[in-house]
Design a protein around this motif. Sequence first.
Motif, PDB file in Angstrom:
ATOM      1  N   SER A  71     -21.317  -8.463 -17.034  1.00  0.00           N
ATOM      2  CA  SER A  71     -22.307  -8.950 -15.947  1.00  0.00           C
ATOM      3  C   SER A  71     -23.448  -7.496 -15.603  1.00  0.00           C
ATOM      4  O   SER A  71     -23.707  -8.033 -14.785  1.00  0.00           O
ATOM      5  CB  SER A  71     -21.567  -9.324 -14.464  1.00  0.00           C
ATOM      6  N   GLY A 113     -21.532 -14.893 -12.495  1.00  0.00           N
ATOM      7  CA  GLY A 113     -22.476 -12.846 -12.507  1.00  0.00           C
ATOM      8  C   GLY A 113     -22.047 -12.717 -14.039  1.00  0.00           C
ATOM      9  O   GLY A 113     -22.765 -11.810 -14.928  1.00  0.00           O
ATOM     10  N   SER A 153     -23.222 -12.981 -17.393  1.00  0.00           N
ATOM     11  CA  SER A 153     -24.920 -12.847 -18.026  1.00  0.00           C
ATOM     12  C   SER A 153     -24.627 -12.517 -19.742  1.00  0.00           C
ATOM     13  O   SER A 153     -26.272 -13.316 -19.784  1.00  0.00           O
ATOM     14  CB  SER A 153     -26.798 -12.752 -16.695  1.00  0.00           C
TER      15      SER A 153
END
Length: 335
Positions: free
Chosen positions: A157, A227, A229
């Motif tokens: 994240s 989250g 990413s």
Amino acid sequence: MPIKPLAFALTAVLGMSFTAPAFAQETREFSVSTVLSDAFPWGQAAEKWAELVSERSDGRLTLKVYPNAQLVSGDQTREFSAMRSGLIDMAVASTINWSPQVPELNLFSLPFLMPDEAAIDAITQGDTGKKIFAAIDKKGVMPLAWGENGFRELSNSKHPINSPADVQGLKVRVVGSPLFLDTFSTLGANPTQMSWADAKPALTTGAIDGQENPLSVFDVARVDQVGQSYLTLWHYMADPLIFGVNKKVWKSLPAADRDLLQQAAIDAGAWEIEKSRNELSETLVAIKERGVEVTELTPEQHQAFVDATAEVYTKWTPRIGAELVAEAQAAIAAR
Ligand code: X2X
């Protein structure tokens, strides 16, 4: 009256054994444990096995799939022991989850041992695969066939990961064998062992920064929504799946049913391996479309990870078996 049911039961048992050979008529249901449901290739492999067994036995044999490691209350590293003891009849299981009880299965977790799919096949379809099955057999479970969870990629994240330096200090969820703690500690990360059931909540709250799983799992479980990413395609290991049967159950089956069960497992495994490999590129497109930043390493960047994890081999080769590791490396080199 207790007498009546007993008499009834005896009649039923005697009746059955006198009227026909047991193997021709006996209807049986078996439990099959998986960690992932049929939303994932893994669960689909188990359902395919069940479907083929039902078809080929004319409905006489039923495999009932219990996903989400529910037969071991989510604790997937207890699956092998539960199978050995007879709490579970059968399983389609990751090598990672059985590796605490079968050290040879750590072979697949050695970082960067298998560069591509042909390398996985060189192990599973060759003599090394037979030796690994012999080790599982010796530990008390009958292995029947291989499937595939897939190459495990690293997500987090915080930021893109291009080098071992980028992994420094990241709290990464890992599963199964302590080998994973060594791989991630060697890279300077802060690994935490937890079950898959606990991983998603921990990602959601930010208790952990990252995880590693095949693209299919990242995609279907929508790991991007908690989250994660950044995703680095580092292909550091792949976990095959193993179709296995409790030994007592196996011995209780007539030879024809054993053959039926094993051939169905081989066919379901081959079907699932092909399907999950074919879906990979489409899955990657879907992940990118959701805005996940995907990092593909250059050969030099990749090599930096290989070098940084080399010492894992020093510690783990003796535990796995030096001969087995050497044989796997030779099979991969000759693929
Ligand atoms: O827990 C995981 O990461 C999973 C689902 O991939 C396994 O069971 C090995």
